[in-house]
Design a protein around this motif. Structure first.
Motif: not given
Ligand SMILES: O=C(O)CCC(=O)C(=O)O
Ligand SMILES: [Fe+2]
Length: 571
Positions: A354, A418, A420, A422, A430, A433, A456, A476, A490, A492, A502, A504, A506
């Motif tokens: 993203s 996808f 993510v 960290y 994050l 957004h 989160l 999480h 939301h 992170a 994680s 994700i 969408w």
């Molecule tokens: O870090 C997360 O679990 C959320 C990531 C997220 O909100 C996103 O990639 O849109």
């Protein structure tokens, strides 16, 4: 880029207007070209009113294209005029323009992910000039997006189109305005801040009911990209009751995307660490038996009422609009992590998942799309139907709780999936957004003991007065899913040690996005109430133009030392 709120509607676009290529706008004279340093006859992108259109010279294929536009408009002119509505007309493709599609090439790369880059380069033209030789059909998918962007450029004088834009603007303002819908316009908006930005998306902003048929036809691509056409696009104008065809540029965009996905998927399939992960028929092996049990009656009967949210394993109403439940096995989490790391260890640098995340992987691109499509169709769709589908299908579990509005949960059919990642030395957090989707399913892949921090944080819904009020913080857990609306803000929080990953999804409902209900929800005027003062955790460095100011004020309220202007704070 920031504009004062009142300014947004101040450039009236209440007339028929057509986006055409350069050279068509004969009344706009030359402008200096900041990129090449020379003078170019870029007559820019914009035309307006029936009368003005008629003045366009009928030369060559371009004149032909204009003529077609004009005819297309004539068919709906009454409707458009009554509504006082602007409309985009896209000049037809190279088959009309001759084999040389070059007229359009300059805008080849404008996609949302590239918008920033384009901006940094001041203009996308230079970059695209370097792409000379790219076959025209590869360029096509982006053309409409580009035109959409240009629709906005008209409004933003300081952005890169210099004099040409200023001239357009003054001409537009000089034109008589229809009396109705004075706030109508077309914008490319940042979904978070609602500020106009360069973007692939054009949205319609209206005061009052949208006249039927005027709004853009918007198609989501699997990659997250969006292709847009006016509803007047020839393929979409059909007799009542007939099914319209897909506009040509949407077909093109889909085709090239699918080809690319297939290529990448096949390329990796032979090197996969866990080939079984790629088999949709094996999906049930990765889901907890209790989860399978909860969705099975719905799956076999197709009756949403037969899926009861309270039967999802360890289900929890986290807070308004947010539910979590156990879903995947530990084995799946481990295998998927290994697969992702295996892929990432290869030399090719994958696309970041993203705009905000740098260390992840788009799973659709490595051949996992069919598996996640099966997960959506066979399981998640039932859950989304009961949480974010039509009110009559809402589950008793969330009845009476706020935040479970109808956002097409019963017709989710597209997904961008996808992973993510960290780590303190990589992406730490994050920014706040909203997601580019209708419903988001977010699954923990790492054990809670493997990292510290990285929770989160959830805030209000986009456009609500609670948008920047903190609602809930979620931790999480491996295999557990948290589901929420895409338009809920939301982000992170910072990770302090270890690594969190994680998965994700969408998810989007193209069907719902074509409905009046969606358009009203998404584009109808927002609440006029003053937004409540923000909570610090809900401020977005990227999306809030008042970020610094609000942070400063919150720090002062807490008696913290004065911050230096221009410094940025982590979340
Ligand atoms: O870090 C997360 O679990 C959320 C990531 C997220 O909100 C996103 O990639 O849109
Ligand atoms: Fe997100």
């Amino acid at each position: 880029m920031s504009k004062s709120p009142g300014e947004k509607g101040s450039v009236p676009l209440n007339f028929l207007h057509i986006l055409v290529g350069r050279d068509a706008f004969t009344s706009v004279t030359e402008r200096s070209d900041r990129v090449t340093g020379g003078i170019s006859a870029d007559r820019t992108l914009f035309y307006n009113t029936d009368g003005e259109l008629k003045k366009a010279p009928p030369f060559g294929t371009f004149g032909q294209a204009l003529k077609e536009c004009q005819e297309m408009f004539a068919r709906k002119a009454e409707l458009l005029k009554t509504a006082g509505v602007g409309e985009i007309c896209v000049v037809r493709g190279p088959e009309r323009m001759g084999a040389n599609g070059r007229e359009w090439r300059e805008d080849y790369s404008i996609q949302s992910n590239d918008a920033k880059e384009c901006q940094e380069q001041d203009h996308c033209w230079e970059r695209l000039d370097n792409k000379k030789g790219t076959p025209a059909d590869e360029l096509l998918p982006f053309r409409v997006m580009t035109l959409a962007k240009n629709a906005y450029v008209i409004q933003e004088r300081e952005w890169g189109w210099g004099e040409g834009c200023a001239i357009c603007r003054s001409q537009l303002q000089a034109l008589p305005q229809p009396p109705r819908y004075p706030r109508f316009g077309k914008f490319a908006l940042d979904p978070d801040t609602e500020e106009p930005v360069t973007s692939t998306v054009v949205q319609v902003d209206f005061d009052g009911d949208p006249a039927e048929g005027i709004v853009p036809y918007l198609v989501e691509l699997d990659s997250g990209g969006e292709v847009l056409a006016p509803k007047d696009t020839a393929e979409l104008v059909v007799a009542a009751g007939q099914q319209p065809a897909e506009p040509w540029h949407v077909t093109q965009a889909r085709g090239s995307e699918q080809r690319e996905l297939r290529r990448r998927g096949m390329e990796y399939a032979g090197q996969a660490k866990h080939p079984a992960l790629f088999q949709p028929s094996q999906l049930h092996r990765w889901l907890l038996p209790s989860f399978l049990e909860a969705t099975s009656a719905w799956r076999s009967s197709g009756q949403p009422e037969q899926l009861q949210i309270r039967r999802l394993p360890n289900v929890r109403l986290e807070t308004e609009g947010i539910v979590s439940f156990d879903c995947f096995t530990q084995e799946f989490c481990k295998m998927l992590l290994e697969e992702v790391l295996n892929y990432q260890a290869r030399a090719e640098v994958p696309r970041s998942p993203s705009t905000a995340s740098n260390y992840g992987l788009v799973l659709n691109e490595i051949g996992l799309k069919p598996v996640f499509s099966a997960l959506l169709e066979e399981h998640l769709l039932g859950i989304a139907t009961r949480l974010f589908g039509p009110i009559e299908l809402q589950d008793a579990f969330t009845a009476g709780s706020q935040g479970f509005e109808h956002w097409g949960g019963d017709s989710l059919s597209a997904h961008h999936t996808f992973v993510v990642r960290y780590q303190p030395d990589e992406d730490r957090s994050l920014d706040m957004h909203v997601d580019e989707c209708d419903v988001t399913f977010n699954f923990g892949l790492t054990n809670s003991d493997d990292f510290r921090g990285s929770d989160l944080a959830f805030c209000g819904m986009l456009g609500s007065e609670e948008h920047r009020k903190h609602l809930h913080t979620y931790k999480h857990r491996c295999g557990r899913c948290v589901v929420h609306l895409g338009k809920r803000r939301h982000g992170a929080l910072a990770i302090s040690s270890g690594r969190r990953m994680s998965l994700i999804m969408w998810c989007k409902s193209p069907v719902f996005r074509q409905s009046d209900e969606y358009l009203l929800r998404r584009f109808a005027p927002r609440t006029r109430k003053r937004p409540r003062s923000p909570d610090r955790v809900c401020l977005s460095h990227e999306h809030d133009s008042d970020y610094e100011e609000k942070l400063e004020r919150l720090s002062r309220q807490r008696g913290e030392p004065r911050r230096f202007r221009g410094s940025t704070a982590g979340q």
